[in-house]
Design an enzyme around this catalytic site. Structure first.
Site, PDB file in Angstrom:
ATOM      1  N   ARG A  25       1.130  -1.378  -0.141  1.00  0.00           N
ATOM      2  CA  ARG A  25       0.082  -0.063  -0.063  1.00  0.00           C
ATOM      3  C   ARG A  25       1.179   1.178   0.332  1.00  0.00           C
ATOM      4  O   ARG A  25       1.116   1.048   0.918  1.00  0.00           O
ATOM      5  CB  ARG A  25      -1.016   0.153   1.518  1.00  0.00           C
ATOM      6  CG  ARG A  25      -1.972   1.037   1.529  1.00  0.00           C
ATOM      7  CD  ARG A  25      -2.963   0.930   0.229  1.00  0.00           C
ATOM      8  NE  ARG A  25      -3.904   1.835   0.376  1.00  0.00           N
ATOM      9  CZ  ARG A  25      -4.041   2.754  -0.386  1.00  0.00           C
ATOM     10  NH1 ARG A  25      -3.731   3.253  -1.419  1.00  0.00           N
ATOM     11  NH2 ARG A  25      -5.321   2.948   0.122  1.00  0.00           N
ATOM     12  N   GLU A  27       0.526   4.758   0.124  1.00  0.00           N
ATOM     13  CA  GLU A  27       0.811   5.720   1.044  1.00  0.00           C
ATOM     14  C   GLU A  27       1.156   5.192   2.136  1.00  0.00           C
ATOM     15  O   GLU A  27       1.712   5.920   3.377  1.00  0.00           O
ATOM     16  CB  GLU A  27      -0.668   5.726   1.264  1.00  0.00           C
ATOM     17  CG  GLU A  27      -1.546   5.165   1.746  1.00  0.00           C
ATOM     18  CD  GLU A  27      -3.268   5.991   1.965  1.00  0.00           C
ATOM     19  OE1 GLU A  27      -3.764   5.492   3.008  1.00  0.00           O
ATOM     20  OE2 GLU A  27      -3.492   6.142   1.168  1.00  0.00           O
ATOM     21  N   ASP A  28       1.411   4.195   3.192  1.00  0.00           N
ATOM     22  CA  ASP A  28       1.871   3.496   3.861  1.00  0.00           C
ATOM     23  C   ASP A  28       3.152   3.555   4.420  1.00  0.00           C
ATOM     24  O   ASP A  28       4.260   3.390   5.322  1.00  0.00           O
ATOM     25  CB  ASP A  28       0.629   1.742   4.533  1.00  0.00           C
ATOM     26  CG  ASP A  28       0.070   2.395   5.024  1.00  0.00           C
ATOM     27  OD1 ASP A  28      -1.092   3.161   4.941  1.00  0.00           O
ATOM     28  OD2 ASP A  28      -0.503   1.155   4.976  1.00  0.00           O
ATOM     29  N   GLY A  57      -6.007   3.116 -10.260  1.00  0.00           N
ATOM     30  CA  GLY A  57      -7.663   3.117 -10.365  1.00  0.00           C
ATOM     31  C   GLY A  57      -8.925   1.934  -9.960  1.00  0.00           C
ATOM     32  O   GLY A  57      -7.645   1.690  -8.839  1.00  0.00           O
ATOM     33  N   GLU A  91      -4.343  -8.134  -6.679  1.00  0.00           N
ATOM     34  CA  GLU A  91      -3.411  -8.452  -6.629  1.00  0.00           C
ATOM     35  C   GLU A  91      -2.852  -9.682  -5.363  1.00  0.00           C
ATOM     36  O   GLU A  91      -2.249 -10.482  -6.035  1.00  0.00           O
ATOM     37  CB  GLU A  91      -2.128  -7.719  -5.819  1.00  0.00           C
ATOM     38  CG  GLU A  91      -1.825  -6.438  -6.864  1.00  0.00           C
ATOM     39  CD  GLU A  91      -0.844  -5.319  -6.598  1.00  0.00           C
ATOM     40  OE1 GLU A  91      -0.067  -4.181  -7.394  1.00  0.00           O
ATOM     41  OE2 GLU A  91      -0.276  -5.376  -5.404  1.00  0.00           O
TER      42      GLU A  91
END
Length: 783
Positions: A25, A27-28, A57, A91
Site C-alpha cells: 500500500r 501511502e503506508d 484506479g 493483487e
C-alpha cells in the site's frame, strides 16, 4: 483433452521474468520499508518488480497481472491501510492463484499490523471491509473472495514486523536472506533433467569452504560434454546470494567479496588476465574455474581444491536418456532393454545422452527403435560425433595420434606397453600425460570404438606384434589408408573390407601369420611382401568390374614379393586382376588419367606408410605387380627365355585399337642370401622396331623401379620373382614413339632387351624369362 492439457502445461510453467514481485500500500510504506527493501534486493542482483505509479484506479492493470505471473516469488507487505485498496486486494488474489497453480513462493510481511488482524480482518481491516461491503453490496462474492485471500495469506509462514523489534535495517537484511533462501530452494527444485547434480553440487560446496575468510580458487575439470558448465551454473546460482558481488565470467571487483565463475578456460593467459593475484578480491571471495585441461589449474588451484566431473552412473545415464527419448511416456521393459543397448555406446556423458535421446524421440514403436539403433551402428550421428570431438579437436597433432592409437587399439594396455608402442611408432610419449590432463582419456571408458572411427581416414598399426585381428572398421565410411606392416600375429583380414569403398591403400607387409586374403575393394596400393604364410588370395574381379567407370582408381602397385606359400589359384587371381587393371588404364582417356596422377601423387615420393621414406617410382608406370614365381602369365602370348625377345608382327598390328605393350619378367637374385638393398633396383627396356626394307628405330622406355626404399632394405630375392607392369610411354601414339604412324604401319619385327640392374651392386640380378603382350581395345571383352 489434448488442447486443455497443453494449455494447463503452458500456464503451470510460465517464463520467469522477475525474481521478486512487491505488493504494498503505497501511502503506508512506499517511501519507508518498501523502498528500503527494494534497494536491498537490487543490491543482491535480484530482478524486482515494483509498481511506481502513485495514482491507481479501481481496476488492476493487465501489465501488473502479467508481472505477478512472471515472478518467482511475491512479497506481500501488509500494512494498516492495505485492505482499504481494492487494487492491493486484487493483487493478493492473483498472487495466491499463481501460488496454487504453478507453485510461486509467497512471503507475507506484517508491517505495523499483526497477523491476527489480517487473518480475521480486525482493527483497521474491519473498518476497511465495512466500507467494502457497503460499496460492493451487489457483488458480495468478490468481498468474500478478498476475505478468504487475506485469511490464507495470513496463515502462510512470513515475517512479522508488527512490533518493530530491532532496527528496520536489520529486519530488512533478515527478510532479504529469507527471500534468497527461498529462491535458492526454487532454483534447486527447478533442476529437471539434471541427473545426479545434487551430489556433485554438495562436493563442490565442500571444496568452496564457504565459512572460511580466505580467498579460495576451486577447479572443475573434465572432458568436453561431461557437464562442467552446467555444474558451475547450478553452483553459481545456488550460492551467489552469499556474496556481495558475483559474475559468471570476468567482473573485476577489487576488495569485494565476490563469487566468480570462469567457464571453459583453455589458456593459462586467460587465467592470468581474469584472476591474476588473489589480493585483488575481498576477504571470503570464491573463484570457480571450469576447464578440460587440468594442467591449467596447477598455478591457481591447490590439488585438493580440484573437482573432476565424472560421467553419470548407469542408472543415471538411463534416467537422463529416458527424459529426452520417451517424451511423456513411461519406460516399459521393452523400451528399457532398447535404452540399455543405446547407452552402452555412450555411457555417462550428459550432452551426448541428451543428443542421442533426441534422435529416438521420433520413434513411436519398438520397430522404429530397432531401426534407429541399427542405423546409428552403421551411420553414427554427426551430432553425437561433434559432442565426442569437443575434447579431441583441442589436441595438438601428436596427442591426436596418441589418443586414436590408445582409444582404438591399446585400450586396456598398461602405461609402459602403451608408451613403448607409441615410441616405436614415432610419437612423443609425453602425449599420454597431456591426454590425462586434458580429460580425453575419460573417453576410453565411455565410448565404444565405433564412435571414434567415423572421424578416421588413416589407421597406422605397423609393428603391432601382438595384434591378432583387425578391429571392427565396418563403420568407417571415410577410411582411406590402413597400415598393418609388421603385425606378425595377424591371422586374417575381415571379409567386409571389400565394402570399404574409400579404402585405396593397404599395407600388409611381413604379416607372417596371415594365411588368407579375401576380396578387396579397388585398391591403388597393396603391399603384402613377406607374408610367408599367405596361401589363398581371392580375386577382386567383382570390385574391379563394379568400379569400371572410376578408371583413376585402377592405377596402382601390388607387391606379393616373398609370399612363398601362394597356391596356384592365388597366383592366377593376382595376375588376372593385374590384367584387368592394365586394360582399364590402357583404355582410359589419357587427359583424365593424367589428372588422376596429379591428384593422388602415389609415385611422387608421398607413399603413405610408416617411415615415409623415398617411395618414388617412375611417373609413367601405371600398373605394377610383383609376385614370387617363375611362370609368366599365359596372357603374355610372346615369351622367351633370357633377357630378350624378338616378335614377328602381323601386318595390321598398329591399328586404331592398339593400346601399347605390357611387360613381364622372371628375375632371379645372384647375391648370397643376406639382406642387401634393392631400393635402387631398376629395370630398363630397349626396343628396336624394324621394317622389311631395313629401316629401324630404337627407343628406351623409362626405367621401371619395382621396390620402394623401405621394401628394398628388408628384401633380397632368394627365389625367382615375376614382374608385370604397364607404362604410359607404351601407349601406341606416334608422338610417344617418336616416329610417324606411317613408319609403324611398315614395321614387321620388334626386339625387346631387358636389363635388371642395381645402382649399388651392379648386375647381381638375372632376367631368366621375358614376355610381351600387345594390348588391343577389343581384348577387354574377352577377359
Amino acid at each position: 483433452m489434448a488442447s486443455s492439457s497443453s494449455s494447463a502445461a503452458a500456464i503451470s510453467s510460465p517464463r520467469r521474468k522477475y525474481d521478486v514481485f512487491l505488493s504494498f500500500r503505497g501511502e503506508d510504506t512506499r517511501n519507508t520499508f518498501t523502498s528500503h527493501l527494494h534497494a536491498a534486493l537490487l543490491r543482491k542482483k535480484l530482478h524486482t518488480y515494483i509498481d511506481d505509479k502513485l495514482e491507481r484506479g479501481d481496476e488492476i492493470r493487465p501489465a501488473l497481472l502479467e508481472a505477478i505471473e512472471k515472478s518467482k516469488l511475491s512479497v506481500i507487505i501488509f500494512s494498516k491501510n492495505y485492505a482499504s485498496s481494492t487494487w492491493c486486494l486484487d493483487e493478493l488474489v492473483h498472487i495466491l492463484g499463481c501460488k496454487e497453480r504453478d507453485g510461486q513462493f509467497v512471503i507475507p510481511v506484517f508491517y505495523d499490523i499483526s497477523p491476527q488482524d489480517v487473518r480475521k480482518q480486525q482493527g483497521s481491516y474491519a473498518d476497511a471491509f465495512a466500507k467494502l461491503e457497503e460499496r460492493f453490496k451487489d457483488c458480495m462474492d468478490k468481498v468474500l473472495e478478498w476475505r478468504d485471500a487475506l485469511e490464507k495469506a495470513a496463515n502462510l509462514s512470513g515475517y512479522d514486523y508488527s512490533n518493530k523489534a530491532g532496527t528496520e535495517a536489520d529486519s530488512i537484511e533478515k527478510l532479504v536472506q529469507v527471500i534468497l533462501n527461498k529462491l535458492d530452494c526454487k532454483s534447486s527444485s527447478n533442476l529437471k533433467g539434471l541427473v545426479e547434480i545434487e551430489t556433485k553440487v554438495e562436493q563442490i560446496e565442500s571444496l568452496l569452504c564457504l565459512d572460511s575468510p580466505v580467498v579460495c580458487n576451486v577447479g572443475i575439470w573434465g572432458m568436453g560434454g561431461i557437464g562442467k558448465t552446467t555444474l558451475a551454473d547450478v553452483v553459481y546460482h545456488r550460492f551467489s546470494s552469499k556474496f556481495e558481488g558475483c559474475c559468471f565470467l570476468k567482473n573485476r571487483l577489487r576488495r569485494t567479496k565476490v563469487l566468480i565463475v570462469l567457464d571453459d578456460v583453455n589458456d593459462s593467459r586467460q587465467l592470468e588476465l581474469l584472476v591474476g593475484d588473489d589480493l585483488k578480491f575481498g576477504v571470503g571471495s570464491r573463484i570457480i574455474i571450469t576447464t578440460r585441461d587440468r594442467s591449467l589449474l596447477d598455478e591457481k588451484v591447490d590439488d585438493d581444491q580440484i573437482y573432476e566431473v565424472k560421467g553419470l552412473k548407469h542408472d543415471g545415464a538411463l534416467q537422463l536418456f529416458h527424459l529426452h527419448a520417451l517424451k511423456n511416456k513411461s519406460p516399459t521393459t521393452v523400451y528399457t532393454k532398447f535404452s540399455r543397448k543405446v547407452i552402452d555406446y555412450i555411457q555417462g556423458i550428459p550432452l551426448a545422452l541428451k543428443t542421442l535421446g533426441a534422435l529416438f524421440r521420433r520413434c513411436d514403436t519398438e520397430e522404429d527403435w530397432e531401426k534407429e539403433l541399427n542405423r546409428l551402428k552403421k551411420f553414427p550421428s554427426e551430432k553425437i560425433q561433434n559432442v565426442l570431438r569437443l575434447s579431441y579437436d583441442g589436441l595438438e597433432e601428436n596427442e591426436k595420434e596418441c589418443f586414436l592409437d590408445i582409444a582404438c587399439f591399446l585400450k586396456g594396455a598398461d602405461v609402459f606397453t602403451a608408451k613403448r608402442i607409441l615410441d616405436i611408432r614415432g610419437f612423443f610419449v609425453t602425449g599420454i600425460q597431456i591426454l590425462i590432463e586434458k580429460g580425453t582419456t575419460t573417453i576410453w571408458t565411455f565410448l565404444k570404438v565405433f564412435s571414434l572411427f567415423p572421424i578416421l581416414s588413416v589407421i597406422e598399426l605397423s609393428f603391432c606384434k601382438h595384434l591378432t585381428k583387425v578391429p571392427d572398421l565396418s563403420r568407417c565410411p571415410k577410411i582411406e589408408r590402413i597400415d598393418l606392416y609388421g603385425c606378425t600375429k595377424l591371422v586374417r583380414i575381415p571379409s567386409y573390407f571389400k565394402h570399404l569403398d574409400k579404402l585405396t591403400f593397404l599395407n600388409l607387409g611381413w604379416c607372417t601369420s596371415l594365411k588368407f586374403l579375401p576380396e578387396l575393394p579397388v585398391l591403388r596400393c597393396l603391399q603384402a611382401e613377406g607374408c610367408t604364410s599367405l596361401k589363398t588370395v581371392s580375386s577382386s574381379r567383382n570390385s574391379l568390374t563394379q568400379a569400371w567407370d572410376k578408371y583413376e582408381l585402377f592405377r596402382g602397385r601390388f607387391h606379393f614379393g616373398e609370399c612363398t606359400n601362394l597356391d596356384e589359384n592365388a597366383r592366377t587371381n593376382i595376375m588376372v586382376d593385374t590384367r584387368l587393371r592394365i586394360m582399364r588404364v590402357a583404355t582410359a582417356p589419357v587427359n583424365s588419367l593424367t589428372q588422376a596422377w596429379d591428384k593422388y601423387e602415389l609415385f611422387r615420393g608421398r607413399f603413405p606408410f610408416a617411415d615415409h621414406q623415398n617411395t618414388e617410382i617412375s611417373d609413367e608406370t601405371l600398373v605394377s605387380t610383383i609376385c614370387v614365381g617363375n611362370q609368366i602369365p599365359d596372357w603374355f602370348r610372346h615369351q622367351n627365355k633370357g633377357s630378350s625377345i624378338t616378335i614377328k608382327l602381323p601386318p595390321d598390328w598398329y591399328g586404331t585399337d592398339f593400346l601399347g605393350f605390357a611387360f613381364s619378367l622372371v628375375v632371379a637374385d645372384n647375391a648370397i642370401p643376406f639382406f642387401l638393398s634393392l631400393g635402387f633396383m631398376k629395370i630398363v627396356c630397349k626396343c628396336n622396331f624394324k621394317t622389311n626394307s631395313g629401316q629401324s628405330h630404337e627407343i628406351i622406355y623409362p626405367s621401371f623401379i619395382p621396390f620402394t626404399e623401405r621394401e628394398g632394405k628388408l628384401s633380397y630375392l632368394p627365389f625367382e620373382f615375376i614382374f608385370v607392369w604397364f607404362s604410359a610411354f607404351a601407349l601406341g601414339e606416334g608422338a610417344n614413339l617418336n616416329r610417324s604412324t606411317s613408319f609403324y604401319n611398315l614395321v614387321t619385327e620388334v626386339c625387346f632387351e631387358f636389363n635388371a640392374g642395381d645402382a649399388h651392386f651392379g648386375d647381381r640380378l638375372t632376367v631368366k624369362r621375358c614376355g610381351i603382350s600387345l594390348l588391343y581395345a577389343q581384348d577387354v571383352d574377352t577377359i
